[in-house]
Design an enzyme around this catalytic site. Sequence first.
Site, PDB file in Angstrom:
ATOM      1  N   ASP A 154      46.134  33.263  50.053  1.00 52.40           N
ATOM      2  CA  ASP A 154      47.225  33.394  48.984  1.00 52.40           C
ATOM      3  C   ASP A 154      46.776  33.050  47.864  1.00 52.40           C
ATOM      4  OD1 ASP A 154      49.851  34.300  50.437  1.00 52.40           O
ATOM      5  OD2 ASP A 154      49.360  32.444  51.142  1.00 52.40           O
ATOM      6  N   GLY A 155      45.645  31.783  47.670  1.00 53.12           N
ATOM      7  CA  GLY A 155      45.242  31.175  46.542  1.00 53.12           C
ATOM      8  C   GLY A 155      44.211  32.080  45.998  1.00 53.12           C
TER       9      GLY A 155
ATOM     10  N   PHE B  22      31.695  35.425  25.113  1.00 46.11           N
ATOM     11  CA  PHE B  22      32.480  35.659  26.344  1.00 46.11           C
ATOM     12  C   PHE B  22      31.755  34.992  27.737  1.00 46.11           C
ATOM     13  CE2 PHE B  22      33.744  39.172  23.231  1.00 46.11           C
ATOM     14  CZ  PHE B  22      35.060  38.397  22.629  1.00 46.11           C
TER      15      PHE B  22
ATOM     16  N   GLY C 259      34.150  28.771  47.582  1.00 48.36           N
ATOM     17  CA  GLY C 259      35.028  27.646  47.531  1.00 48.36           C
ATOM     18  C   GLY C 259      35.817  27.903  46.328  1.00 48.36           C
TER      19      GLY C 259
ATOM     20  N   GLU D 123      34.625  40.381  32.212  1.00 49.92           N
ATOM     21  CA  GLU D 123      33.562  39.565  32.417  1.00 49.92           C
ATOM     22  C   GLU D 123      33.329  38.833  33.541  1.00 49.92           C
ATOM     23  OE1 GLU D 123      34.780  40.166  27.944  1.00 49.92           O
ATOM     24  OE2 GLU D 123      35.686  39.523  29.835  1.00 49.92           O
TER      25      GLU D 123
ATOM     26  N   ASN E   5      49.873  33.382  54.557  1.00 44.83           N
ATOM     27  CA  ASN E   5      50.867  32.215  55.297  1.00 44.83           C
ATOM     28  C   ASN E   5      51.818  31.539  54.726  1.00 44.83           C
ATOM     29  OD1 ASN E   5      49.375  30.305  54.000  1.00 44.83           O
ATOM     30  ND2 ASN E   5      47.658  30.331  55.350  1.00 44.83           N
TER      31      ASN E   5
ATOM     32  N   HIS F 180      24.763  39.084  20.422  1.00 42.49           N
ATOM     33  CA  HIS F 180      25.493  38.376  19.454  1.00 42.49           C
ATOM     34  C   HIS F 180      25.545  36.989  19.546  1.00 42.49           C
ATOM     35  CE1 HIS F 180      26.761  42.695  19.318  1.00 42.49           C
ATOM     36  NE2 HIS F 180      27.485  42.499  18.281  1.00 42.49           N
TER      37      HIS F 180
ATOM     38  N   ASP G 299      33.001  38.950  12.127  1.00 46.39           N
ATOM     39  CA  ASP G 299      33.879  38.728  13.021  1.00 46.39           C
ATOM     40  C   ASP G 299      34.551  37.620  13.294  1.00 46.39           C
ATOM     41  OD1 ASP G 299      33.421  41.506  14.160  1.00 46.39           O
ATOM     42  OD2 ASP G 299      31.744  40.876  15.237  1.00 46.39           O
TER      43      ASP G 299
ATOM     44  N   HIS H 180      40.006  21.054  56.032  1.00 50.40           N
ATOM     45  CA  HIS H 180      41.367  22.025  56.041  1.00 50.40           C
ATOM     46  C   HIS H 180      41.572  22.374  57.321  1.00 50.40           C
ATOM     47  CE1 HIS H 180      39.717  21.764  52.010  1.00 50.40           C
ATOM     48  NE2 HIS H 180      41.309  21.801  51.577  1.00 50.40           N
TER      49      HIS H 180
ATOM     50  N   HIS I 199      47.493  21.882  55.202  1.00 49.20           N
ATOM     51  CA  HIS I 199      46.464  22.768  54.630  1.00 49.20           C
ATOM     52  C   HIS I 199      45.105  21.808  54.511  1.00 49.20           C
ATOM     53  CE1 HIS I 199      44.638  25.004  51.540  1.00 49.20           C
ATOM     54  NE2 HIS I 199      44.581  23.921  50.647  1.00 49.20           N
TER      55      HIS I 199
ATOM     56  N   LEU J 160      38.178  29.797  44.403  1.00 50.67           N
ATOM     57  CA  LEU J 160      39.042  30.898  44.962  1.00 50.67           C
ATOM     58  C   LEU J 160      38.596  32.186  44.194  1.00 50.67           C
ATOM     59  CD1 LEU J 160      42.080  29.201  46.003  1.00 50.67           C
ATOM     60  CD2 LEU J 160      40.472  30.047  47.639  1.00 50.67           C
TER      61      LEU J 160
ATOM     62  N   HIS K 119      34.414  35.049  17.622  1.00 52.88           N
ATOM     63  CA  HIS K 119      33.280  35.475  18.290  1.00 52.88           C
ATOM     64  C   HIS K 119      31.938  35.013  18.111  1.00 52.88           C
ATOM     65  CE1 HIS K 119      36.052  38.889  19.069  1.00 52.88           C
ATOM     66  NE2 HIS K 119      35.264  39.592  19.378  1.00 52.88           N
TER      67      HIS K 119
END
Length: 671
Positions: free
Chosen positions: A167-168, A441, A129, A415, A197, A465, A473, A41, A273, A131, A477
């Site tokens: 931006d990413g 999670f 790397g 998380e 940019n 859990h 749940d 890049h 890019h 983003l 879960h």
Amino acid sequence: MSTQVATAPSTPLNCSTVENQSINTSRMLAVDQVFRAGSGHYGFPLGAGSIVHTLFAKHLMFNPGDPTWINRDRFILSAGHGSAMLYSMLHLAGYDLSISDLKDFRQWGSKTPGHPERDDTPGVEVTTGPLGQGFANAVGIAIAEEYLRSLAGSDTINHRTWVLVSDGDLMEGIAYEAAAIAGKLELGKLCVIYDDNDVVIDSRASETMDSEGIVGMFRALDWEVLEVTDGMDIQALDLAMVQASQQVNRPTMIRVKTVIGAGSPLSDNKSSHSGAPSQQDLEATRAALELQEFKPFEVPEPVADYWIQVRARLQQNYDRWQRKAKTSPGKQVLDSLAQAGTTALAALAQLPLPSSNEATRTSSGTILDAIYKDVPFLIGGAADLAGATFARFTDSAVFGSETRSGQNIRFGVREHAMTAIANGITLHSELRGFGSTFLMFATYAANSLRMAALQSCGSIHVFSHDSVLLGEDGPTHQPVEVLSFLRSIPKMQVLRPADFYETKEAWALAITEAQRPTCIVLSRSVLPQLDRTSQIGSASQGAFLLKVVDNPEVVLIASGSETHLALEAAERMSDHRIAVVSVLDTERFASLPSSEFQKFAPEGTPRVIIEASHPMSWYRILRPSDRFVGVSEFGASAPEQVIAQEFGLTSENICKVATEVITSFATSMVE
């Protein structure tokens, strides 16, 4: 590629001649790397090169001769695709990164991989790397600086954390999770520089985001926001960085308008890019940067001399710090943190075992509270679940704007950022960051967990859990596949203890293992304390032979919450010779030399493996003749006892399966 004449600004403004040449040299070195590798890049380095030069030459506090100096300013390139730019700057700044290393960009075993990798390249603070990861890591690093400064004093720890994002980066949700935490914690020594940019891979960034809205959002999150309208204006960049350095109560964002590929024929074009420039575009860029008289990878002598002077100034700052640090109380604090792990292990060894039944999440909380004063290097918390995971220090304060010495962090329901921040805390120096949530999670934090392992980061991740036995749940879960995912990550230590004793052993392994992350997987279900009077094995082997018999007819191998079921089944089948193995760490267990493995599960003896999870991660242990009692489909909402019955996670069903295995094995032997 097009070779049209570039119309965007190609050279820096408002700087000395030698600075201009230095900036253009670093930009061209980046383009040369990408061209030689045939991939990379180069547009980002051309557009943002002035930002990085201004930061390294005028604002960063570092010493190339001591890249791990604890009080250095940290620079994180969250936009890791711009790695060639960072490598160019590290070379000019005097790090152990030669022109030959730059020529090896993106090659096997080189010090200049496609995206920055910690430990591969001196001067690279974190592996970036994906983003947004570097952004969140930087928040963790800034937290670590504040915490260490509260312990060691500002004469010993007093540095800033700088991040360059694209931006990413600011499209990824993790960036906003982390930004919200940083604003709330008033991390005034954190500065994020936004390279605006307006170009991403598929389109203009403005087609999918509003940079004005981004700026407004950061202001709403209590960040100071500064703006530089021309990324080539060195004077404006310098002034903004000075203002950011004066901020103490709020993190700062500097939004800098840049032109991707500035100076190349593909200026302000998404085609710059990624991918390598053509030979024609390469030479056109070299001419636009006024470096046509120099060969590829050549550094003009005035530029080399300029950086010698920069390094001399930096060395003076470093030497002053060293003189102070030798006799400062803060140095003793840092030394004690480095040695605290040994004390913590001794404290763990002395903990008495409880006589009552309890969930391993409860055991873990009890252990942390018991060794609280012995683990000042541990700092972290939960994603709004400390009251459920018990991953907290009851007697410690909460880290915040008024209490920088608190070891508990309230991450909120975030998380992904929590896990990346824990990584950043760990990567800073002497600390070990930890986070916690429900096992289900962990999938929200998947990339941060993987990045911890990729860069040998010893952060600790506590998951409670742990199975379908959560009951009411329901399947949202109840993790089924998550253990397999965690165990499949290279260099990830995954520990699933069966009782207080194994939970204590798990924490000892986590504290000892500083070169890879640890996942400690805990139960909500209340479990008995297992009889270990005749056990064979150890945590370092990953397993314990709890029921020892001669010439077993079958070996029951279980982990965590299901181990007591295997023992109950063995007692029910007292007229058979049943051995029972508790597996704390499947990787350690499966990696044992054959002679050691035979002590747990003799060759030729049939086996039943029991775990309330998908069988995939047991592939190194399972044989065609073995049986697996587990779960390979989503759970359901029902009481725990009903769930256990429906999925066969009962001692009665284990007896049934074990009997079938014994009968089948006996029949096969006769045949």
